[in-house]
Design a protein around this motif. Sequence first.
Motif: not given
Length: 337
Positions: A79-87, A95-101, A123-125, A283-289
Motif C-alpha cells: 500500500v502506498g507504492q507508486r505503480v504503472i498499470p500496463h495497457s 509473444p503476442a497472442r490474440l486472447e491476451t494482446s 499487470a503492474l510495474v 508489447g507485454s508487461v515484461a516489455d514495459l518493465r
Amino acid sequence: MRAIELSAPSLDGLRAVNLPQPEPGPGEVLVRMRAASLNFVDLAVATGRYPVPRFPLIPVADGAGEVAEVGAGVTEFAVGQRVIPHSKPLWVGGPARLETSRATRGVVLPGSLAEYVVLPASALVPTPAHLNDEAAATLPIAATTAWRGLRAANVRPGSVVALIGTGGVSVLALQLAKAAGATVVITSSSDEKLERARALGADYTINYRSTPAWDEAVREMTGGNGADLVIETGGTQTFGRSVNAAAAGGTVFVIGFVTGTTAQADLFAIMTKELNVQGNTTGSVADLRDVARAIAASKIAPVVDKTFPIGETPQAYAYLAQGGQHFGKIAIAHEGR
C-alpha cells in the motif's frame, strides 16, 4: 468513486459519473489512479475509428497511480507504492497472442479515467523514482512501443534511427535511441518542434512540409545508406517513403495509422534490401518493465506537452484531435492529488 465515461463514439459522449468502487480479489491490486496520458488509440475509440465491444466504457489505456489495497496472496506490492498499470494487463510476457494482446484498457477493460481500478498484480510495474505521475503515465504504450522498435532493429551505438513526427512514441524513441548511442533523424512540419527535438539530441531534422521527399533526405543525410530503423507512424501517406528511407537489412516498425490503414509500397525494394517489416501492438508487461528500468537507469524524462485536469477531459481530447499541436505527450491529472 468518480470517473469519466464514454457513452458513445463521439467526443460529446465524455461525461463525469459516480460508480461503485471496485474491490481487489485474490492476486489483484486496487490502484488509486493519479494521472493518465492520451494516445491516438484513445482518440480513435472516442471518434468511432477503433472498434470496441460496448458502450459505455471508462476510457484511456495509459495511466499511473499508487497501490490503495492488495488482495489475498499479493506480496510484491505494498500500500502506498507508486505503480504503472500496463495497457494490456493480460499480456504478461512472451509473444503476442490474440486472447491476451487484444484485452486493452480503455477499449475492452476499464481504463485510467477512474479514481480507482482493480488489476492483476502481474499487470503492474514499479514507477521509476525520478518520474512524476504524469510522466509515468506516458510509459505503457509510447515507451513500450519505442523500446520494442529499438530492440527489433537491434539498435546500438552507430545505428541510425528515423522517426516520423514528434508525437509521444517518436519523442520517447528519440530519447531512448540517444541513450543507446544511435544517430537519430526526425521529421516534423514545425521548425519550432524540430528545434525542441535537437535540444533532446536529434542529430538531423527534416521539415516534411518544405521537404516532402523526406525519405530521400534521410538517405542523403546517411551517405546513401538509409536508416537501420524507421518507426512508421503515419500509415497510408508515409509507409512507402518509410520503405525507401530504410537501409539494406533495416527494419520498418509499423505502429500507427494516423493517415489511414491502407498503404502501397515497392515490394522490389523490400525484397532487394531484405527489409524486416514488423507490425506492433504495444508489447507485454515484461516489455514495459524493461523500458521502465532503462528509463530509470538513464534518468530519461518523458516529455509531457500539456496537462489537463480530469474535469477538462473533453478539452484534452480536442487538443489531441487538432493534430500537430503537441510535442511529446498529453496528460490528464486526477483531482485530489
